[in-house]
Design a protein around this motif. Structure first.
Motif, PDB file in Angstrom:
ATOM      1  N   GLN A   7      14.129  10.664 -38.654  1.00  0.00           N
ATOM      2  CA  GLN A   7      15.128  10.630 -37.584  1.00  0.00           C
ATOM      3  C   GLN A   7      15.437  12.032 -37.059  1.00  0.00           C
ATOM      4  OE1 GLN A   7      18.660   8.346 -38.049  1.00  0.00           O
ATOM      5  NE2 GLN A   7      17.599   6.452 -38.644  1.00  0.00           N
ATOM      6  N   ASP A   8      15.446  13.008 -37.956  1.00  0.00           N
ATOM      7  CA  ASP A   8      15.709  14.385 -37.508  1.00  0.00           C
ATOM      8  C   ASP A   8      14.629  14.849 -36.529  1.00  0.00           C
ATOM      9  OD1 ASP A   8      17.983  14.533 -39.033  1.00  0.00           O
ATOM     10  OD2 ASP A   8      16.988  15.511 -40.742  1.00  0.00           O
ATOM     11  N   ASP A   9      13.381  14.539 -36.860  1.00  0.00           N
ATOM     12  CA  ASP A   9      12.296  14.933 -35.956  1.00  0.00           C
ATOM     13  C   ASP A   9      12.361  14.149 -34.648  1.00  0.00           C
ATOM     14  OD1 ASP A   9      11.345  16.779 -37.716  1.00  0.00           O
ATOM     15  OD2 ASP A   9       9.641  15.591 -38.423  1.00  0.00           O
ATOM     16  N   LEU A  10      12.772  12.874 -34.731  1.00  0.00           N
ATOM     17  CA  LEU A  10      12.895  12.086 -33.516  1.00  0.00           C
ATOM     18  C   LEU A  10      14.009  12.622 -32.620  1.00  0.00           C
ATOM     19  CD1 LEU A  10      12.344   8.450 -34.823  1.00  0.00           C
ATOM     20  CD2 LEU A  10      10.835   9.757 -33.315  1.00  0.00           C
ATOM     21  N   VAL A  30       4.490   7.973 -31.923  1.00  0.00           N
ATOM     22  CA  VAL A  30       5.457   7.172 -31.173  1.00  0.00           C
ATOM     23  C   VAL A  30       4.751   6.251 -30.189  1.00  0.00           C
ATOM     24  CG1 VAL A  30       7.270   7.327 -29.421  1.00  0.00           C
ATOM     25  CG2 VAL A  30       7.395   8.731 -31.466  1.00  0.00           C
ATOM     26  N   GLY A  31       3.625   6.679 -29.670  1.00  0.00           N
ATOM     27  CA  GLY A  31       2.901   5.848 -28.728  1.00  0.00           C
ATOM     28  C   GLY A  31       2.335   4.579 -29.324  1.00  0.00           C
ATOM     29  N   SER A  32       2.174   4.540 -30.647  1.00  0.00           N
ATOM     30  CA  SER A  32       1.578   3.368 -31.287  1.00  0.00           C
ATOM     31  C   SER A  32       2.505   2.683 -32.284  1.00  0.00           C
ATOM     32  CB  SER A  32       0.285   3.785 -32.015  1.00  0.00           C
ATOM     33  OG  SER A  32       0.562   4.789 -32.985  1.00  0.00           O
ATOM     34  N   CYS A  36       9.331   3.288 -34.474  1.00  0.00           N
ATOM     35  CA  CYS A  36       9.764   4.656 -34.162  1.00  0.00           C
ATOM     36  C   CYS A  36      10.243   4.764 -32.716  1.00  0.00           C
ATOM     37  CB  CYS A  36       8.629   5.649 -34.430  1.00  0.00           C
ATOM     38  SG  CYS A  36       8.329   5.955 -36.192  1.00  0.00           S
ATOM     39  N   ARG A  37       9.632   3.977 -31.823  1.00  0.00           N
ATOM     40  CA  ARG A  37      10.119   3.986 -30.453  1.00  0.00           C
ATOM     41  C   ARG A  37      11.530   3.431 -30.373  1.00  0.00           C
ATOM     42  NH1 ARG A  37       4.831   2.274 -29.212  1.00  0.00           N
ATOM     43  NH2 ARG A  37       5.526   0.109 -28.907  1.00  0.00           N
ATOM     44  N   ALA A  38      11.823   2.412 -31.176  1.00  0.00           N
ATOM     45  CA  ALA A  38      13.173   1.849 -31.202  1.00  0.00           C
ATOM     46  C   ALA A  38      14.173   2.858 -31.737  1.00  0.00           C
ATOM     47  CB  ALA A  38      13.187   0.572 -32.054  1.00  0.00           C
ATOM     48  N   VAL A  39      13.790   3.573 -32.816  1.00  0.00           N
ATOM     49  CA  VAL A  39      14.677   4.609 -33.357  1.00  0.00           C
ATOM     50  C   VAL A  39      14.852   5.732 -32.338  1.00  0.00           C
ATOM     51  CG1 VAL A  39      14.972   6.320 -35.191  1.00  0.00           C
ATOM     52  CG2 VAL A  39      14.036   4.061 -35.727  1.00  0.00           C
ATOM     53  N   LEU A  40      13.773   6.101 -31.652  1.00  0.00           N
ATOM     54  CA  LEU A  40      13.852   7.155 -30.638  1.00  0.00           C
ATOM     55  C   LEU A  40      14.803   6.768 -29.522  1.00  0.00           C
ATOM     56  CD1 LEU A  40      12.802   9.845 -29.481  1.00  0.00           C
ATOM     57  CD2 LEU A  40      10.949   8.549 -28.402  1.00  0.00           C
ATOM     58  N   ALA A  41      14.746   5.510 -29.104  1.00  0.00           N
ATOM     59  CA  ALA A  41      15.658   5.053 -28.056  1.00  0.00           C
ATOM     60  C   ALA A  41      17.103   5.102 -28.530  1.00  0.00           C
ATOM     61  CB  ALA A  41      15.288   3.642 -27.633  1.00  0.00           C
TER      62      ALA A  41
END
Length: 269
Positions: A7-10, A30-32, A36-41
């Motif tokens: 999460q820190d890196d995201l 993140v592209g695949s 991680c895309r959900a956490v990034l959002a």
């Protein structure tokens, strides 16, 4: 997936602060990875994300400069000036091709019937027409933009005029070189062309970019028609006296144009 971006890196990735090589790994992962895309959002700042999409949209929608624009910039012309030049209607390929065809046909006719007066009468009208068509609301596709831009109207006029004259006079000179048998007489159109163009511009300050040059072109056409009806060798406009009158008219019209230059800021067209 055997691993996920922390999460820190995201969060750092969302803020644009993640440095390589972690940036490259996160970008690829993140592209695949839907998790991680959900956490990034979830960790991304919505305002920053929206701003990023807006910048991307602006970049994708920005017009790509054409070949002529890039060529002028490489020659040292300022970007905004290059945009004004490349937007000039008479620099379009259709116009240039039409002028080239008209001059080529005229040269062929002159060679066939040995009548240089035909070329001399036509050649001065082409620069006048090119300048008349290079500005104003009738044919200029960028007129509305120019009308509200913080640009001196007379400066815009001169930029377009130089561009139109360069193209037209260049074609005329090439056509004159195709008539070597007439010597310097083949270039007798140059001073009348400058005089007609300057007079048309001076009148356009009061009469508009269509009527002003139109009256000048009409007067020249009548003069050449009268000369054709009463042939006496070389038409008077292309004798030494006629060339002197054309030079004086060009100088006078240029002076008048300079005196009325502020009228072009009123954007009357």
């Amino acid at each position: 997936m055997t691993w996920h971006v922390s999460q820190d890196d995201l969060r750092a990735y969302a803020r644009g602060e993640l440095a390589p090589p972690r940036l490259w790994s996160a970008d690829t992962h993140v592209g695949s990875c839907a998790d991680c895309r959900a956490v990034l959002a979830a960790v991304s700042d919505p305002l920053a994300l929206d701003a990023g999409w807006e910048r991307l949209d602006a970049e994708l929608d920005a017009p790509r400069p054409g070949l002529g624009h890039r060529f002028l910039v490489r020659l040292g012309v300022a970007d905004h000036t290059a945009q004004l030049l490349t937007a000039t209607p008479v620099l379009r390929r259709s116009w240039l091709a039409s002028v080239a065809c008209v001059l080529a046909a005229t040269v062929l006719v002159v060679h066939a019937v040995d009548a240089p007066a035909l070329f001399l009468a036509l050649a001065p009208l082409l620069p006048l027409g090119a300048v008349a068509l290079s500005y104003g609301p009738v044919l200029d596709p960028t007129y509305e933009i120019a009308a509200v831009a913080p640009t001196h109207g007379f400066r815009l006029l001169m930029i377009r005029t130089v561009a139109a004259l360069t193209a037209s006079l260049g074609f005329n000179c090439l056509a004159a070189l195709a008539l070597p048998g007439y010597g310097l007489l083949a270039f007798g159109w140059l001073l009348p062309a400058l005089a007609l163009t300057a007079a048309g511009l001076a009148l356009s300050a009061r009469l508009g970019p269509v009527l002003g040059p139109g009256l000048v072109g009409g007067a020249w056409t009548v003069l050449m028609a009268v000369a054709a009806l009463h042939p006496t060798g070389t038409p008077a406009a292309f004798t030494t006296a006629g060339q002197s009158v054309a030079a004086a008219l060009a100088a006078l019209a240029t002076l008048v144009l300079h005196q009325v230059r502020d009228r072009f800021d009123a954007k009357p067209y």
